[in-house]
Motif scaffolding. Sequence first.
Motif, PDB file in Angstrom:
ATOM      1  N   LEU A  82       0.850  -1.191   0.000  1.00 16.62           N
ATOM      2  CA  LEU A  82       0.000   0.000   0.000  1.00 16.62           C
ATOM      3  C   LEU A  82       0.882   1.235   0.000  1.00 16.62           C
ATOM      4  N   GLU A  83       0.543   2.236  -0.791  1.00 16.88           N
ATOM      5  CA  GLU A  83       1.359   3.434  -0.874  1.00 16.88           C
ATOM      6  C   GLU A  83       1.337   4.211   0.445  1.00 16.88           C
ATOM      7  N   ASP A  84       2.476   4.809   0.773  1.00 13.36           N
ATOM      8  CA  ASP A  84       2.600   5.721   1.915  1.00 13.36           C
ATOM      9  C   ASP A  84       2.230   5.068   3.237  1.00 13.36           C
ATOM     10  N   MET A  85       2.592   3.802   3.413  1.00 11.83           N
ATOM     11  CA  MET A  85       2.308   3.136   4.677  1.00 11.83           C
ATOM     12  C   MET A  85       3.153   3.738   5.791  1.00 11.83           C
ATOM     13  N   ASP A  86       2.513   4.012   6.934  1.00 14.74           N
ATOM     14  CA  ASP A  86       3.179   4.612   8.081  1.00 14.74           C
ATOM     15  C   ASP A  86       2.674   3.913   9.342  1.00 14.74           C
ATOM     16  N   PRO A  87       3.519   3.097  10.002  1.00 15.82           N
ATOM     17  CA  PRO A  87       4.903   2.834   9.627  1.00 15.82           C
ATOM     18  C   PRO A  87       4.989   1.914   8.423  1.00 15.82           C
ATOM     19  N   PRO A  88       6.093   1.955   7.673  1.00 15.20           N
ATOM     20  CA  PRO A  88       6.241   1.039   6.548  1.00 15.20           C
ATOM     21  C   PRO A  88       6.362  -0.397   7.033  1.00 15.20           C
ATOM     22  N   THR A  89       6.082  -1.330   6.132  1.00 18.09           N
ATOM     23  CA  THR A  89       6.284  -2.730   6.459  1.00 18.09           C
ATOM     24  C   THR A  89       7.735  -2.942   6.874  1.00 18.09           C
ATOM     25  N   SER A  90       7.932  -3.707   7.915  1.00 19.84           N
ATOM     26  CA  SER A  90       9.280  -3.901   8.433  1.00 19.84           C
ATOM     27  C   SER A  90      10.202  -4.474   7.367  1.00 19.84           C
ATOM     28  N   ALA A  91      11.354  -3.842   7.212  1.00 22.71           N
ATOM     29  CA  ALA A  91      12.357  -4.333   6.273  1.00 22.71           C
ATOM     30  C   ALA A  91      13.269  -5.375   6.925  1.00 22.71           C
ATOM     31  N   GLU A  92      13.095  -5.586   8.223  1.00 22.88           N
ATOM     32  CA  GLU A  92      13.939  -6.549   8.922  1.00 22.88           C
ATOM     33  C   GLU A  92      13.611  -7.971   8.479  1.00 22.88           C
ATOM     34  N   PRO A  93      14.585  -8.721   8.008  1.00 26.89           N
ATOM     35  CA  PRO A  93      14.304 -10.107   7.606  1.00 26.89           C
ATOM     36  C   PRO A  93      14.004 -10.975   8.819  1.00 26.89           C
ATOM     37  N   TRP A  94      13.288 -12.051   8.599  1.00 27.13           N
ATOM     38  CA  TRP A  94      13.030 -13.022   9.648  1.00 27.13           C
ATOM     39  C   TRP A  94      13.598 -14.368   9.211  1.00 27.13           C
ATOM     40  N   ILE A  95      13.853 -15.209  10.169  1.00 26.32           N
ATOM     41  CA  ILE A  95      14.400 -16.530   9.867  1.00 26.32           C
ATOM     42  C   ILE A  95      13.875 -17.520  10.896  1.00 26.32           C
ATOM     43  N   VAL A  96      13.435 -18.686  10.433  1.00 23.42           N
ATOM     44  CA  VAL A  96      12.889 -19.713  11.326  1.00 23.42           C
ATOM     45  C   VAL A  96      13.445 -21.072  10.920  1.00 23.42           C
ATOM     46  N   PRO A  97      13.508 -22.003  11.874  1.00 21.32           N
ATOM     47  CA  PRO A  97      13.876 -23.378  11.514  1.00 21.32           C
ATOM     48  C   PRO A  97      12.811 -23.986  10.602  1.00 21.32           C
ATOM     49  N   VAL A  98      13.223 -24.889   9.738  1.00 16.90           N
ATOM     50  CA  VAL A  98      12.271 -25.560   8.857  1.00 16.90           C
ATOM     51  C   VAL A  98      12.664 -27.030   8.740  1.00 16.90           C
ATOM     52  N   GLU A  99      11.655 -27.893   8.690  1.00 11.56           N
ATOM     53  CA  GLU A  99      11.869 -29.324   8.533  1.00 11.56           C
ATOM     54  C   GLU A  99      10.938 -29.849   7.461  1.00 11.56           C
ATOM     55  N   ARG A 100      11.321 -30.971   6.915  1.00 10.03           N
ATOM     56  CA  ARG A 100      10.469 -31.632   5.944  1.00 10.03           C
ATOM     57  C   ARG A 100       9.406 -32.442   6.684  1.00 10.03           C
ATOM     58  N   ALA A 101       8.236 -32.517   6.084  1.00 11.46           N
ATOM     59  CA  ALA A 101       7.184 -33.395   6.584  1.00 11.46           C
ATOM     60  C   ALA A 101       6.795 -34.352   5.457  1.00 11.46           C
ATOM     61  N   THR A 102       5.723 -35.073   5.654  1.00 15.17           N
ATOM     62  CA  THR A 102       5.280 -36.042   4.672  1.00 15.17           C
ATOM     63  C   THR A 102       5.084 -35.391   3.308  1.00 15.17           C
ATOM     64  N   GLY A 103       5.554 -36.064   2.256  1.00 15.25           N
ATOM     65  CA  GLY A 103       5.375 -35.549   0.911  1.00 15.25           C
ATOM     66  C   GLY A 103       6.166 -34.270   0.701  1.00 15.25           C
ATOM     67  N   ASP A 104       5.532 -33.303   0.058  1.00 18.17           N
ATOM     68  CA  ASP A 104       6.191 -32.035  -0.221  1.00 18.17           C
ATOM     69  C   ASP A 104       5.724 -30.935   0.721  1.00 18.17           C
ATOM     70  N   THR A 105       5.472 -31.296   1.972  1.00 15.76           N
ATOM     71  CA  THR A 105       5.094 -30.327   2.999  1.00 15.76           C
ATOM     72  C   THR A 105       6.315 -29.951   3.823  1.00 15.76           C
ATOM     73  N   LEU A 106       6.471 -28.660   4.083  1.00 12.28           N
ATOM     74  CA  LEU A 106       7.511 -28.169   4.981  1.00 12.28           C
ATOM     75  C   LEU A 106       6.861 -27.607   6.230  1.00 12.28           C
ATOM     76  N   LEU A 107       7.543 -27.743   7.359  1.00 14.46           N
ATOM     77  CA  LEU A 107       7.052 -27.205   8.624  1.00 14.46           C
ATOM     78  C   LEU A 107       7.969 -26.080   9.068  1.00 14.46           C
ATOM     79  N   MET A 108       7.403 -24.873   9.208  1.00 12.62           N
ATOM     80  CA  MET A 108       8.134 -23.730   9.723  1.00 12.62           C
ATOM     81  C   MET A 108       7.982 -23.703  11.236  1.00 12.62           C
ATOM     82  N   SER A 109       9.072 -23.431  11.954  1.00 11.13           N
ATOM     83  CA  SER A 109       9.064 -23.433  13.424  1.00 11.13           C
ATOM     84  C   SER A 109       8.421 -24.699  13.966  1.00 11.13           C
ATOM     85  N   PRO A 110       8.876 -25.881  13.510  1.00 16.42           N
ATOM     86  CA  PRO A 110       8.221 -27.136  13.887  1.00 16.42           C
ATOM     87  C   PRO A 110       8.257 -27.377  15.384  1.00 16.42           C
ATOM     88  N   GLY A 111       7.151 -27.919  15.896  1.00 17.40           N
ATOM     89  CA  GLY A 111       7.070 -28.276  17.302  1.00 17.40           C
ATOM     90  C   GLY A 111       6.844 -27.125  18.244  1.00 17.40           C
TER      91      GLY A 111
END
Length: 456
Positions: free
Chosen positions: A392-421
């Motif tokens: 959206l134009e002129d957002m105040d505050p702007p969307t955070s530019a800070e990257p995020w990072i979480v653990p990820v694991e594989r699950a059954t098939g082609d499913t991934l789990l973010m922040s598993p458990g």
Amino acid sequence: MSDRPVHAGGELNPELIEQARRAMSRGDVPGMAIGVLHDGAAASAGLGVTNIEHPLPVTGDTLFQIGSITKTFTVTALLQQLERGHIDLDDPIRRFIPDFAVRDADVSATVTLRDCMTHSCGWEGEFFANTGWGDDALAAMVGRMSELPQTTPIGQMWSYNNAAFYPLGRVLEVVEGAPFEQVIRRSILEPLELEGACFFAHELLHRNFAVGHTRRDGRTMIARPWAMPRSSNPVGGIVASVDHLLSYARFQLEGGTLLGDSLRLAAQRPNGPAADTPSVGLGWWLAGDGEDRVVEHGGGANGQPALLAMLPERSFAIAVLTNGSGGWLAAHELLAWVKQAYFGIEDAHATRLPESSLEDCTGAYETMLDRYEIREDDSGRTLSGSVLGDWLEDMDPPTSAEPWIVPVERATGDTLLMSPGTPSEQEASLLRRSDDTVGWLRLHRRAVPRVHHQAG
């Protein structure tokens, strides 16, 4: 605890309200409105305040931006046109908008109403622009879509697509010969007697309405701007209360003169690409099956997450409107609690396969607004994300530019789990090309194209 969410006296079960209060507190949400419809009985309640700077109590008739729940109204109005014989779901968009174009010439010529309603059109979906406040705003927005590239093959898979609803809204304008807002008002809002539901800020200044909030630097603050561009009204422009949404849900569950039962019910069944699961309805997201089937749609205006979910076989609907960026998780937490507490439905969890390699899917995935990266190295397996631009134009505050990072694991098939458990566990899916290589990461219902394969 009572085994019913709505008491005979027409009030919400106090335990349900307490659960909502806890979810709201965990999400740092200033205000929340909850509405429930069960076996024909409806009740609503409000918690918190509309605005931290100028607070008023939230009630069942407080107006919120319902965001993308609006898409189901857009589809319902189109189904009315289908019932009258004015359109067919497999009509190409160009039957109504002869100069319609995206970047791919073949897609431009062949894309249908159904492709757009089921998020299967395949072009870049995170596209927003302010084309003014005149009655030509939507036509101008459709005219700008010629720059949109394909991110998935048309008709082969679904990927949540905001931009698909610009041409759908414009088709309504062409067929009815009136601005989109007027079409929705006279075809849905007025017949359902949703008095006070509206599109524009000047229509609600005399009403009790909520403003969005977000978190920044450890504090809650108002999210500006309040209004989305007029061009986005078919995508997410309706302003309504939970009481309005309960009336709308009653129609969707029980039927009425607004739309015949055959089309109303068909919209709540799978309509998307047959080979792609879970499937989508016409404007609705589908989950579960049998008596546990859920038909839902969420919304996400600036700082105002919303959710409308129905269990048709249980004659049940819940609407949750919030005015804090943490409201999305709060609403889904409340839905999960209600399903378990009143119907014994436990959300299924994918089986974790922590030792399974992610080698086939490492690398970067990008849309116009977001970038994600899956890594597998000596430090572990992770999924990271960063914002490339505000929606959206002129957002105040702007969307955070800070990257995020979480653990990820594989699950059954082609499913991934973010922040598993953890309580924050979420699923993502890998989607494959015809040669069986991973081509997309589907996260938050969006199929994000793979743009870089990380070297081993």
